[in-house]
Scaffold this active site. Structure first.
Site, mmCIF file in Angstrom:
data_model
loop_
_atom_site.group_PDB
_atom_site.id
_atom_site.type_symbol
_atom_site.label_atom_id
_atom_site.label_comp_id
_atom_site.label_asym_id
_atom_site.label_seq_id
_atom_site.Cartn_x
_atom_site.Cartn_y
_atom_site.Cartn_z
ATOM 1 N N LYS A 1 0.821 -1.219 0.000
ATOM 2 C CA LYS A 1 0.000 0.000 0.000
ATOM 3 C C LYS A 1 0.858 1.273 0.000
ATOM 4 O O LYS A 1 0.396 2.327 -0.413
ATOM 5 C CB LYS A 1 -0.964 -0.012 1.176
ATOM 6 C CG LYS A 1 -2.033 -1.083 0.991
ATOM 7 C CD LYS A 1 -3.061 -1.119 2.079
ATOM 8 C CE LYS A 1 -4.166 -2.100 1.766
ATOM 9 N NZ LYS A 1 -3.766 -3.516 1.904
HETATM 10 C C1 LIG Z 1 -4.414 -4.602 1.344
HETATM 11 C C2 LIG Z 1 -3.651 -5.871 1.247
HETATM 12 C C3 LIG Z 1 -4.033 -6.911 0.373
HETATM 13 C C4 LIG Z 1 -5.274 -6.839 -0.478
HETATM 14 O O1 LIG Z 1 -5.171 -5.898 -1.504
HETATM 15 P P1 LIG Z 1 -6.468 -5.390 -2.306
HETATM 16 O O2 LIG Z 1 -6.005 -4.269 -3.145
HETATM 17 O O3 LIG Z 1 -7.445 -4.955 -1.236
HETATM 18 O O4 LIG Z 1 -6.991 -6.545 -3.075
HETATM 19 C C5 LIG Z 1 -3.204 -8.026 0.276
HETATM 20 N N1 LIG Z 1 -2.104 -8.144 1.035
HETATM 21 C C6 LIG Z 1 -1.713 -7.190 1.901
HETATM 22 C C7 LIG Z 1 -0.491 -7.397 2.705
HETATM 23 C C8 LIG Z 1 -2.467 -6.014 2.043
HETATM 24 O O5 LIG Z 1 -2.066 -5.058 2.913
#
Ligand SMILES: *Cc1c(COP(=O)(O)O)cnc(C)c1O
Length: 463
Positions: free
Chosen positions: A112
């Site tokens: 993210k």
């Molecule tokens: C947010 C997250 C996901 C999921 O990603 P999306 O974009 O919501 O599908 C997967 N793995 C980790 C470590 C995350 O922080």
């Protein structure tokens, strides 16, 4: 470039307005009016660019007409300067035709950071030009809160309030949020569950007067700018493993469908992609969808991969819009059905077209630990539980063997030390920048799950 809503009843907006708005006023999600694309020669010319230069090239068509036009490369250099791997998004080979794309070298150790570090700077620059201030409020059960806080901390024109359920996040996750000392960061522990936190945020957004008073905004994954910034690493991986001359396959551990949708956008823009493989944990609404054509909600149960413990994948609406040939009225009907009855089914032709491009797999907690142990034994690589779910999907899927299989590593193993220890009997170490996390002072305010208390707290904190 202008953006339209997937539900068709909101005016088209320019990039800067979409950035600040997040959700469209008709409840839909913004998408570009048309998909820009690169020719094979333009993709071939991406080879050799470093990550920020590539980011500028991939994002440029989306910000035409924005105050950010022409500033993207500098912005991306600043956004990724704090990443601790010089490649920013290194590719690591796991097996003969299997690769990990490591997306966890940012300040909060999850993918993210790729979007939020960029989006934080974009907010800052657009607000400066407009001479506006903004208040961001969000709820988190884990990774989003810390990534948003790291991206917004210290920015002069923004206050950020992140609600987390008191005592219900992992200690690493909580400390990544509560040890940030900048004055514009406000952590709130709500006496309740994650759902209580999310409901409070929804109620705040529904309060039009308060929303206007504090110029409320969000940085959750429905914001188009986050998707846009994530498109870049699909090009990065693809070009390093042979695009445009050969197609690659991506496996993505999926919750809200934001990450894998960014891959779909890369495909729309001309990157040759063979297939998308989706991994889910026991909360498998997406996997069930790709098995049956029906999207049906069920309760959420905690798992070893908490960032994928979701009830509805909100970004899936964008994919639906594409596969329904951009028929916004049809999207709106299905979304109304989902709200009313907890379920919808897509038309057979759209479902078949989706299945030609996507397939979904699931893995429970025991399987997740098994995959973590297997990969560790075979390669010495520690996977976090989310990544393990994606690696399992990559290994299970039937896909073109001539296409390099790239599994996205979405979090650093040290973010989930208990699960990693249970699987490998080794405690993963936090990277140096976070090594003293457990010695830093924490700062947060505890509130009841009460809208009035929350409004009062926000008002007093920003004045
Ligand atoms: C947010 C997250 C996901 C999921 O990603 P999306 O974009 O919501 O599908 C997967 N793995 C980790 C470590 C995350 O922080």
């Amino acid at each position: 470039m202008r953006y339209i809503s997937t539900r068709g009843r909101a005016p088209a907006l320019a990039f800067d307005d979409v950035l600040l708005a997040g959700l469209a006023p008709d409840g839909g999600l913004y998408v570009p009016e048309t998909w820009p694309s690169f020719t094979p020669a333009e993709i071939a010319a991406m080879a050799g660019l470093d990550y920020p230069a590539l980011a500028a090239r991939v994002m440029a068509p989306f910000v035409k007409g924005s105050v950010l036009e022409g500033q993207l490369e500098g912005l991306a250099r600043e956004a990724y300067a704090g990443f601790t791997h010089t490649a920013i998004a290194p590719l690591k080979q796991l097996a003969a035709n299997e690769w990990l794309l490591e997306l966890f070298h940012g300040p909060t150790l999850a993918f993210k950071d790729f979007a939020l570090q960029c989006v934080g700077l974009m907010f800052d620059r657009v607000l400066a030009v407009r001479q506006q201030r903004l208040t961001i409020v969000g709820a988190t059960s884990g990774d989003t809160g810390s990534a948003a806080i790291e991206a917004i901390k210290g920015r002069a024109a923004i206050d950020i309030f992140i609600l987390h359920p008191a005592g219900r996040t992992s200690e690493v996750q909580r400390r990544q949020m509560t040890t940030v000392s900048e004055k514009n960061v406000h952590n709130i522990a709500i006496k309740g569950t994650f759902d209580d936190c999310q409901n409070l945020v929804k109620e705040l957004f529904a309060d039009a007067a308060f929303r206007a008073e504090i110029n409320l905004s969000a940085v959750n994954s429905i914001n188009w700018a986050r998707i846009m910034a994530q498109v870049v690493y699909y090009f990065w991986a693809g070009v390093h493993l042979g695009a445009p001359h050969r197609a690659v396959t991506f496996s993505v551990p999926t919750g809200n469908f934001g990450n894998v949708f960014a891959g779909f956008v890369a495909g729309k823009m001309g990157l040759p992609i063979d297939r998308f493989i989706i991994g889910s944990n026991r909360n498998d609404i997406l996997t069930r969808f790709f098995e049956t054509g029906a999207m049906t909600t069920a309760g959420v149960e905690p798992s070893l991969s908490p960032s994928m413990d979701i009830q509805i994948s909100s970004n899936f609406e964008r994919l639906l819009f594409e596969y329904l040939d951009r028929d916004a009225a049809a999207v709106e009907r299905l979304m109304a059905q989902l709200k009313q009855s907890g379920s919808y089914t897509v038309p057979a032709a759209a479902y078949q077209a989706m299945c030609a491009r996507f397939s979904g797999y699931r893995l429970d907690d025991a399987g997740t630990k098994r995959v973590m142990a297997e990969v560790f034994a075979a390669t010495g690589e520690m996977l976090d539980p989310h990544t393990a779910v994606g690696v399992h999907a990559a290994r299970t899927a039937k896909a073109n063997p001539a296409s390099p299989r790239i599994a996205l590593a979405t979090a650093h193993p040290a973010k989930f030390p208990d699960a990693v220890f249970a699987a490998t009997h080794i405690k993963p170490e936090l990277p140096r920048a976070l090594a003293d996390l457990f010695n830093r002072p924490e700062r947060f305010t505890t509130l009841d799950a009460d809208l009035d208390q929350l409004r009062r707290f926000i008002r007093s904190a920003i004045n």
